[in-house]
Design an enzyme around this catalytic site. Structure first.
Site, short mmCIF file in Angstrom:
data_model
loop_
_atom_site.label_atom_id
_atom_site.label_comp_id
_atom_site.label_asym_id
_atom_site.label_seq_id
_atom_site.Cartn_x
_atom_site.Cartn_y
_atom_site.Cartn_z
N HIS A 8 0.86 -1.18 0.00
CA HIS A 8 0.00 0.00 0.00
C HIS A 8 0.90 1.23 0.00
CE1 HIS A 8 0.84 -0.60 4.28
NE2 HIS A 8 0.42 0.63 4.54
N HIS B 68 1.19 3.99 1.97
CA HIS B 68 1.72 4.73 3.11
C HIS B 68 3.24 4.77 3.02
CE1 HIS B 68 -2.14 4.08 5.71
NE2 HIS B 68 -2.19 5.22 5.04
N ASP C 172 5.69 4.55 5.05
CA ASP C 172 6.54 3.58 5.74
C ASP C 172 6.56 2.22 5.04
OD1 ASP C 172 3.88 3.19 6.55
OD2 ASP C 172 4.43 2.48 8.55
N HIS C 173 5.87 2.13 3.89
CA HIS C 173 5.92 0.93 3.06
C HIS C 173 6.36 1.21 1.62
CE1 HIS C 173 3.79 -1.84 5.90
NE2 HIS C 173 3.46 -0.66 6.41
N HIS D 83 -7.53 -1.89 5.24
CA HIS D 83 -6.62 -0.94 5.91
C HIS D 83 -7.09 0.51 5.77
CE1 HIS D 83 -3.00 0.28 7.86
NE2 HIS D 83 -2.46 0.86 6.80
#
Length: 249
Positions: A61, A63, A65-66, A141
């Site tokens: 996804h 975001h 931090d990914h 999510h």
């Protein structure tokens, strides 16, 4: 070489001094897949493989931090010392425009497609990458998000970020290893993540052979998360310590 998982980082929502954000290298024979490209993971990735040798990147996804290290990977692929065809990139709908929005600094759109050969994921997407088969399911999510199962004789299932949901349990059915996030310390009505207990329940419901807890929130220690997950799952439970390589199966 059998199927293996190398933890590049698993911090959330920002890196610590010794732990980048979410990123993993999945390897089998000569096939290499970078699975999530969270903040700070490009550096440790290069301890294990060169960008020239990556067969694909898979993003759960969008975001940061990914996915944030896709931005630095773009510059490496186009403007440095690397020569190769565009890297196959599997990611959520809109990933190309999201990257271009960050990278474009003038009237001309940045050529993200020159760095990445982009395929948008959807529920049930399947892909053959070298000796690996990747099966993707949509998970819950709050934004478009996906989990993936990697099969190569043995199997690894990665939750991405999600609240417990049927599609993840179905995807992970009988998997040798479930790599499952456990960010939430407590359940809340608007929770979009697993707690450690949820991770244990998902592993039990799926009949997973082994559980690796990852993406543990900052209000828990890794040992606390492992202990809490172990109360709901009778198999082996490990923590995704950065730098660790796990053999799958």
């Amino acid at each position: 070489m059998g199927l293996s998982l190398t933890v590049l980082g698993c911090a959330t929502p920002y890196p610590s001094t010794d732990n980048p954000c979410s990123g993993y290298l999945v390897s089998h024979n000569d096939t290499r897949v970078w699975m999530d490209a969270g903040t700070g993971t490009l550096g440790p990735l290069q301890r294990h493989t060169r960008l020239e040798d990556l067969d694909a990147i898979w993003i759960s996804h969008l975001h940061a931090d990914h996915s944030a290290d896709l931005l630095t990977a773009y510059y490496a692929l186009l403007y440095a010392d690397i020569e190769r065809d565009p890297v196959p990139l599997y990611g959520p709908p809109g990933i190309a425009d999201r990257l271009a929005g960050f990278l474009t600094n003038g009237p001309q759109r940045s050529p993200v497609e020159s760095a990445f050969a982009i395929t948008e994921l959807h529920d049930g997407h399947e892909a053959e990458v070298g000796s690996l088969r990747l099966t993707t399911r949509a998970v819950e999510h709050g934004i478009p998000a996906f989990a993936v199962r990697v099969d190569a004789g043995t199997s690894l299932t990665y939750s991405g970020d999600t609240t417990p949901c049927r599609s993840l349990t179905e995807l992970a059915s009988g998997t040798d290893v479930l790599l499952c996030e456990a960010e939430s310390a407590v359940k809340t009505p608007d929770m979009a993540h697993h707690t450690p207990e949820d991770a244990g329940d998902t592993a039990t419901s799926a009949g997973a052979g082994r559980l690796i807890i990852t993406h543990v929130g900052r209000f828990l220690t890794p040992q606390e998360a492992v202990t809490r997950a172990s109360a709901r799952y009778g198999g082996e439970v490990d923590y995704a310590t950065p730098g660790t390589t796990f053999t799958v199966g």
